[in-house]
Design a protein around this motif. Structure first.
Motif, PDB file in Angstrom:
ATOM      1  N   LEU A  42     -15.850 -78.518 -14.523  1.00 21.95           N
ATOM      2  CA  LEU A  42     -16.138 -77.964 -15.851  1.00 21.95           C
ATOM      3  C   LEU A  42     -17.542 -77.374 -15.842  1.00 21.95           C
ATOM      4  N   PRO A  43     -17.857 -76.478 -16.791  1.00 22.10           N
ATOM      5  CA  PRO A  43     -19.216 -75.922 -16.843  1.00 22.10           C
ATOM      6  C   PRO A  43     -20.259 -77.018 -17.033  1.00 22.10           C
ATOM      7  N   LEU A  44     -21.430 -76.806 -16.466  1.00 30.25           N
ATOM      8  CA  LEU A  44     -22.530 -77.747 -16.632  1.00 30.25           C
ATOM      9  C   LEU A  44     -23.100 -77.646 -18.037  1.00 30.25           C
ATOM     10  N   VAL A  45     -23.576 -78.777 -18.544  1.00 27.86           N
ATOM     11  CA  VAL A  45     -24.320 -78.803 -19.802  1.00 27.86           C
ATOM     12  C   VAL A  45     -25.651 -79.471 -19.495  1.00 27.86           C
ATOM     13  N   THR A  46     -26.721 -78.674 -19.502  1.00 27.98           N
ATOM     14  CA  THR A  46     -28.032 -79.196 -19.124  1.00 27.98           C
ATOM     15  C   THR A  46     -29.032 -78.875 -20.231  1.00 27.98           C
ATOM     16  N   ASP A  47     -30.314 -78.819 -19.866  1.00 25.23           N
ATOM     17  CA  ASP A  47     -31.310 -78.407 -20.840  1.00 25.23           C
ATOM     18  C   ASP A  47     -31.278 -76.888 -20.975  1.00 25.23           C
ATOM     19  N   ALA A  48     -32.224 -76.328 -21.709  1.00 23.32           N
ATOM     20  CA  ALA A  48     -32.192 -74.892 -21.997  1.00 23.32           C
ATOM     21  C   ALA A  48     -32.412 -74.043 -20.763  1.00 23.32           C
ATOM     22  N   ASP A  49     -33.016 -74.604 -19.730  1.00 27.31           N
ATOM     23  CA  ASP A  49     -33.365 -73.860 -18.522  1.00 27.31           C
ATOM     24  C   ASP A  49     -32.433 -74.263 -17.396  1.00 27.31           C
ATOM     25  N   GLU A  50     -31.231 -73.689 -17.371  1.00 25.81           N
ATOM     26  CA  GLU A  50     -30.239 -74.037 -16.352  1.00 25.81           C
ATOM     27  C   GLU A  50     -30.624 -73.434 -15.016  1.00 25.81           C
ATOM     28  N   ALA A  51     -30.432 -74.185 -13.956  1.00 30.24           N
ATOM     29  CA  ALA A  51     -30.855 -73.745 -12.626  1.00 30.24           C
ATOM     30  C   ALA A  51     -30.098 -72.511 -12.152  1.00 30.24           C
ATOM     31  N   ASN A  52     -28.781 -72.478 -12.360  1.00 35.74           N
ATOM     32  CA  ASN A  52     -27.953 -71.368 -11.880  1.00 35.74           C
ATOM     33  C   ASN A  52     -26.993 -70.875 -12.954  1.00 35.74           C
ATOM     34  N   PRO A  53     -27.495 -70.255 -14.008  1.00 33.00           N
ATOM     35  CA  PRO A  53     -26.590 -69.798 -15.074  1.00 33.00           C
ATOM     36  C   PRO A  53     -25.582 -68.759 -14.600  1.00 33.00           C
ATOM     37  N   GLU A  54     -25.894 -68.090 -13.465  1.00 31.98           N
ATOM     38  CA  GLU A  54     -25.001 -67.045 -12.959  1.00 31.98           C
ATOM     39  C   GLU A  54     -23.826 -67.611 -12.173  1.00 31.98           C
ATOM     40  N   GLN A  55     -23.876 -68.898 -11.823  1.00 28.99           N
ATOM     41  CA  GLN A  55     -22.832 -69.503 -11.012  1.00 28.99           C
ATOM     42  C   GLN A  55     -21.708 -70.056 -11.885  1.00 28.99           C
ATOM     43  N   GLY A  56     -20.507 -69.509 -11.718  1.00 28.05           N
ATOM     44  CA  GLY A  56     -19.361 -70.041 -12.436  1.00 28.05           C
ATOM     45  C   GLY A  56     -18.806 -71.272 -11.738  1.00 28.05           C
ATOM     46  N   VAL A  57     -17.870 -71.936 -12.393  1.00 26.61           N
ATOM     47  CA  VAL A  57     -17.241 -73.131 -11.818  1.00 26.61           C
ATOM     48  C   VAL A  57     -16.384 -72.711 -10.620  1.00 26.61           C
ATOM     49  N   ARG A  58     -16.614 -73.329  -9.481  1.00 25.61           N
ATOM     50  CA  ARG A  58     -15.895 -72.963  -8.256  1.00 25.61           C
ATOM     51  C   ARG A  58     -14.520 -73.619  -8.169  1.00 25.61           C
ATOM     52  N   VAL A  59     -14.433 -74.863  -8.587  1.00 29.64           N
ATOM     53  CA  VAL A  59     -13.156 -75.581  -8.570  1.00 29.64           C
ATOM     54  C   VAL A  59     -12.902 -76.081  -9.987  1.00 29.64           C
ATOM     55  N   GLY A  60     -12.050 -75.376 -10.719  1.00 31.67           N
ATOM     56  CA  GLY A  60     -11.800 -75.733 -12.113  1.00 31.67           C
ATOM     57  C   GLY A  60     -10.937 -76.971 -12.245  1.00 31.67           C
ATOM     58  N   GLY A  61     -11.289 -77.816 -13.200  1.00 30.22           N
ATOM     59  CA  GLY A  61     -10.559 -79.059 -13.389  1.00 30.22           C
ATOM     60  C   GLY A  61      -9.116 -78.858 -13.816  1.00 30.22           C
ATOM     61  N   VAL A  62      -8.847 -77.814 -14.611  1.00 32.05           N
ATOM     62  CA  VAL A  62      -7.471 -77.560 -15.060  1.00 32.05           C
ATOM     63  C   VAL A  62      -6.610 -77.132 -13.883  1.00 32.05           C
ATOM     64  N   GLY A  63      -7.128 -76.199 -13.077  1.00 36.04           N
ATOM     65  CA  GLY A  63      -6.378 -75.756 -11.903  1.00 36.04           C
ATOM     66  C   GLY A  63      -6.139 -76.883 -10.916  1.00 36.04           C
ATOM     67  N   LEU A  64      -7.130 -77.753 -10.777  1.00 38.62           N
ATOM     68  CA  LEU A  64      -6.994 -78.882  -9.862  1.00 38.62           C
ATOM     69  C   LEU A  64      -5.888 -79.830 -10.337  1.00 38.62           C
ATOM     70  N   TYR A  65      -5.851 -80.047 -11.653  1.00 34.72           N
ATOM     71  CA  TYR A  65      -4.819 -80.913 -12.235  1.00 34.72           C
ATOM     72  C   TYR A  65      -3.431 -80.304 -12.012  1.00 34.72           C
ATOM     73  N   LEU A  66      -3.299 -78.997 -12.265  1.00 31.73           N
ATOM     74  CA  LEU A  66      -2.005 -78.344 -12.100  1.00 31.73           C
ATOM     75  C   LEU A  66      -1.566 -78.318 -10.637  1.00 31.73           C
ATOM     76  N   GLN A  67      -2.538 -78.141  -9.726  1.00 34.46           N
ATOM     77  CA  GLN A  67      -2.205 -78.173  -8.301  1.00 34.46           C
ATOM     78  C   GLN A  67      -1.692 -79.550  -7.899  1.00 34.46           C
ATOM     79  N   HIS A  68      -2.289 -80.592  -8.475  1.00 32.81           N
ATOM     80  CA  HIS A  68      -1.856 -81.951  -8.154  1.00 32.81           C
ATOM     81  C   HIS A  68      -0.438 -82.203  -8.676  1.00 32.81           C
ATOM     82  N   LYS A  69      -0.145 -81.681  -9.857  1.00 31.85           N
ATOM     83  CA  LYS A  69       1.162 -81.912 -10.468  1.00 31.85           C
ATOM     84  C   LYS A  69       2.245 -80.992  -9.880  1.00 31.85           C
TER      85      LYS A  69
END
Length: 439
Positions: A42-69
């Motif tokens: 899932l997306p990170l929730v940090t303070d106002a100064d995120e280290a890598n705001p340009e980096q999207g989630v590489r392994v999405g939790g929803v897709g991982l769940y569907l792959q498992h099922k």
């Protein structure tokens, strides 16, 4: 040094691991390293100064769940994968955390730890491919041990050292239903053989996990968690609360000791030794917590103290900082042995003393900061007495607050954490460079 940090996000609320890892990566960059924070699930929730705001989630939790099922999921058209892994879908899914059945939770945990042998691997393998082809990391860091299903493939395919931080995994794994609990621990022990070094936030937890993971003490290094205290300034001026105020800042669940604190507050309020004493409860709340919270609210209402207790769920980072500055004392009397308890460092770093149970890493932390009181665990009466004594003794409390602020900032800053973390990274990369290379 090129450092790759893999960190699970929460999507909709602050979490200690996200804040810690975000602070670590920024502090490592300040020390001259090329450090990248990559969010998972899932997306990170940090303070106002995120280290890598340009980096999207590489392994999405929803897709991982569907792959498992559904093992065929990875073969579906790319537009379906883009949709299930979109930020809007993932943030929606984050609001449903805690609603997963006990069976699904166990299956997903074991499935992740099975690594290349598990049904989730087609999704995880895409991450490993990306790391091998484009990350060019000198060392790969895993935010917690629940990710070490990746360790065998990462170590074999990249040839780089794998460092794994520990963040209280035992409290999660031990709540899984059988047979998943036993399976998870067996897989953790097997995958631990492929981790170059584990980093524990406390001596207490290093000893716990050395036994749980069946690794020797030489595989463990203690690096206390750290915070960027420069971001912990109040958004408006603060002063001593008009009424003595007890604070709670953690997930609103029984395991973090919220029931114990509520019962202690009711005892304290009934005693009337501290007129006007208030309890402010803040922290993460999901839909799964609503029933439990409703029961606590009913207990407080029936005791006649509803107007002296406030509930402040899912605060923004700025509001959390303001909240801390407005407390007289903080207590999160967890029912289990915490690996660290970042909320303790946060509170003490802004000059708020704490009252904590005598177990886990709490005695170790308070010995360092000298900024709190230890009492018997799971005992509302003992907690009420400790809170009462501290709130009645202004001179002691103020001295303790001042000492805590100095010591917490000296020992638990992001800079100190990065300095200690850097030593570990240099050690493992130097050793790896000297190791004989395969023919």
């Amino acid at each position: 040094m090129r450092v790759l940090q893999l960190t699970p996000g929460t999507g909709s609320f602050h979490c200690g691991s996200c804040l810690r890892d975000n602070a670590l990566i920024k502090a490592l960059r300040t020390r001259g390293h090329d450090a990248l924070l990559l969010p998972l699930y899932l997306p990170l929730v940090t303070d106002a100064d995120e280290a890598n705001p340009e980096q999207g989630v590489r392994v999405g939790g929803v897709g991982l769940y569907l792959q498992h099922k559904f093992p065929f999921f990875h073969k579906l058209p790319k537009f379906i994968h883009r949709w299930v892994n979109s930020e809007s879908t993932l943030r929606w899914a984050s609001t449903k955390l805690g609603m997963t059945s006990a069976r699904d939770l166990g299956e997903m945990t074991v499935g992740s730890l099975e690594g290349e042998k598990g049904r989730q691997w087609p999704v995880w393998n895409e991450l490993v491919d990306w790391i091998c082809e484009g990350a060019n990391a000198d060392v790969i860091c895993l935010s917690n041990a629940l990710l070490i299903g990746l360790a065998p493939a990462l170590k074999r395919r990249t040839g780089k050292p794998i460092v794994c931080a520990l963040q209280g995994e035992d409290a999660f794994v031990d709540t899984l239903i059988e047979p998943y609990r036993s399976q998870a621990w067996a897989l953790l022990q097997e995958n631990a053989k492929h981790v170059t070094k584990f980093i524990s936030p406390s001596k207490f937890y290093a000893e716990v996990m050395s036994k749980k993971l069946a690794v020797g003490p030489e595989a463990m290094t203690v690096v206390p968690n750290g915070i960027n205290f420069e971001t912990f300034l109040p958004v408006r001026p603060t002063q001593e609360p008009p009424s003595p105020t007890i604070g709670y800042l953690a997930r609103m669940i029984h395991g973090k000791g919220l029931t114990t604190l509520v019962d202690a507050f009711i005892l304290l309020a009934k005693k009337k030794s501290i007129p006007g004493a208030r309890l402010r409860i803040a922290g993460t709340k999901t839909e799964a917590d609503d029933k439990y919270i409703a029961e606590l609210k009913k207990k407080i209402r029936e005791a006649g103290f509803e107007n002296r207790v406030s509930w402040e769920p899912n605060l923004s980072f700025e509001n959390k900082v303001q909240f801390l500055h407005e407390l007289s004392v903080l207590s999160v009397p967890a029912t289990y042995g915490e690996a660290f308890g970042l909320y303790i460092a946060e509170a003490q770093g802004v000059g708020v003393p704490v009252v904590q149970p005598r177990h886990g890493a709490f005695p170790e932390i308070l010995e360092i900061t000298q900024g709190g009181v230890i009492c018997d665990p799971d005992d509302p009466q003992a907690l009420a007495v400790a809170l009462e004594e501290l709130l009645l003794d202004d001179a002691r409390r103020h001295k303790m607050a001042a000492t805590a602020k100095v010591n917490a900032r000296a020992h638990f800053s992001a800079t100190k954490m990065a300095e200690n973390f850097e030593k570990v990274l240099l050690e493992v990369t130097t050793t790896a460079a000297k190791a004989p290379q395969p023919a």
